[in-house]
Design a protein around this motif. Structure first.
Motif, PDB file in Angstrom:
ATOM      1  N   GLU A 295       0.821  -1.216   0.000  1.00 40.68           N
ATOM      2  CA  GLU A 295       0.000   0.000   0.000  1.00 40.68           C
ATOM      3  C   GLU A 295       0.855   1.267   0.000  1.00 40.68           C
ATOM      4  OE1 GLU A 295      -3.942   1.520   2.414  1.00 40.68           O
ATOM      5  OE2 GLU A 295      -2.221   0.817   3.579  1.00 40.68           O
TER       6      GLU A 295
ATOM      7  N   VAL B 225      -3.425  -4.825  -3.555  1.00 39.35           N
ATOM      8  CA  VAL B 225      -3.598  -4.737  -2.107  1.00 39.35           C
ATOM      9  C   VAL B 225      -4.996  -5.244  -1.780  1.00 39.35           C
ATOM     10  CG1 VAL B 225      -3.605  -3.211  -0.098  1.00 39.35           C
ATOM     11  CG2 VAL B 225      -2.091  -2.716  -2.036  1.00 39.35           C
TER      12      VAL B 225
ATOM     13  N   SER C 112      -8.004  -0.896   1.574  1.00 42.07           N
ATOM     14  CA  SER C 112      -7.202   0.139   0.930  1.00 42.07           C
ATOM     15  C   SER C 112      -7.866   0.583  -0.363  1.00 42.07           C
ATOM     16  CB  SER C 112      -5.800  -0.395   0.631  1.00 42.07           C
ATOM     17  OG  SER C 112      -5.051   0.552  -0.092  1.00 42.07           O
TER      18      SER C 112
ATOM     19  N   LYS D  94      -5.853   2.006  -2.650  1.00 45.88           N
ATOM     20  CA  LYS D  94      -4.702   2.193  -3.527  1.00 45.88           C
ATOM     21  C   LYS D  94      -4.120   0.865  -3.990  1.00 45.88           C
ATOM     22  CE  LYS D  94       0.082   3.717  -3.663  1.00 45.88           C
ATOM     23  NZ  LYS D  94       1.287   3.939  -2.867  1.00 45.88           N
ATOM     24  N   ASN D  95      -3.871   0.764  -5.281  1.00 50.12           N
ATOM     25  CA  ASN D  95      -3.132  -0.361  -5.844  1.00 50.12           C
ATOM     26  C   ASN D  95      -1.917   0.193  -6.578  1.00 50.12           C
ATOM     27  OD1 ASN D  95      -4.404  -2.837  -5.173  1.00 50.12           O
ATOM     28  ND2 ASN D  95      -6.070  -2.352  -6.591  1.00 50.12           N
TER      29      ASN D  95
END
Length: 217
Positions: free
Chosen positions: A40, A61, A66, A68-69
């Motif tokens: 992350e 992720v 999360s 965000k990737n």
């Protein structure tokens, strides 16, 4: 300029990434969460084509919550990546690093896939130093290197790794199974990559070791 590279691995006490039969169930649930927390925080996750062919990972992720990737980066000198590989799905952008020898028809097929970019860097083998420069130009300032053994060797040999994070499971596999770092290896201790231990702690039934890579002045 190049990205800051963290080499992460889960291995047996004797340094194997899997058994001779290919069983790679090494990390405990706590370690998987640790790895996804690192994922992350970085801009990219990098693996070699061998890892893609063997494990068909998503490289996203998903063990923690999360939004965000990171960008997924696959080093694939001969462009062997299957067009249905999970790493090519729409969950994140994917960069494939290949060479001038790559199959032109395969290049055309990959160019049609959304969120996939192919970088040509090297004639017959991916030039890892050039790749790092190209990734940095694309805004990738930090990378989690997740193997396998051949790519790990190339990155260490070229002096491109800055940090090492290792989960050691309380297991011994033996045999000629894939190791954390394969390749031809260094011939002398003087040539070896030197590390400085920064932190260590127990995690599940195993232990995590965190090192900085010592750089030549």
């Amino acid at each position: 300029m190049k990205p800051y590279v963290i080499s992460n691995v889960g291995m047996s006490l004797d340094g194997k990434l899997a058994t001779v039969g290919g069983d790679s169930r090494i990390s405990c649930e706590e370690d998987l969460i640790r790895v996804h927390k690192i994922r992350e925080k970085v801009d990219g996750i990098m693996v070699g084509i061998g890892t893609v062919l063997k494990d068909n990972p998503r490289l996203t992720v998903h063990k923690i919550k999360s939004n965000k990737n990171p960008v997924r980066i696959v080093v694939d000198s001969k462009l062997r990546i299957p067009l249905n590989a999970r790493v090519l799905n729409k969950e994140a952008k994917t960069i494939i690093a290949t060479t001038e020898k790559a199959d032109k028809e395969k290049l055309k097929e990959l160019s049609k896939i959304e969120n996939v970019e192919v970088i040509i860097c090297g004639k017959e083998k991916v030039d890892l130093k050039k790749l790092m420069e190209e990734l940095y130009k694309r805004g990738i300032k930090s990378i989690l290197l997740e193997g396998g053994g051949t790519l790990n060797w190339g990155m260490f040999k070229e002096g491109l790794v800055d940090e090492v994070s290792v989960y050691i499971a309380p297991m011994i596999f033996g045999g000629k199974a894939v190791s954390y770092v394969d390749g031809e290896g260094f011939k002398t201790v003087d040539e070896a990559v030197k590390l400085e231990l920064k932190n260590f702690y127990r995690l599940g039934e195993g232990i995590v070791l965190e090192f900085k890579v010592k750089k030549d002045e």
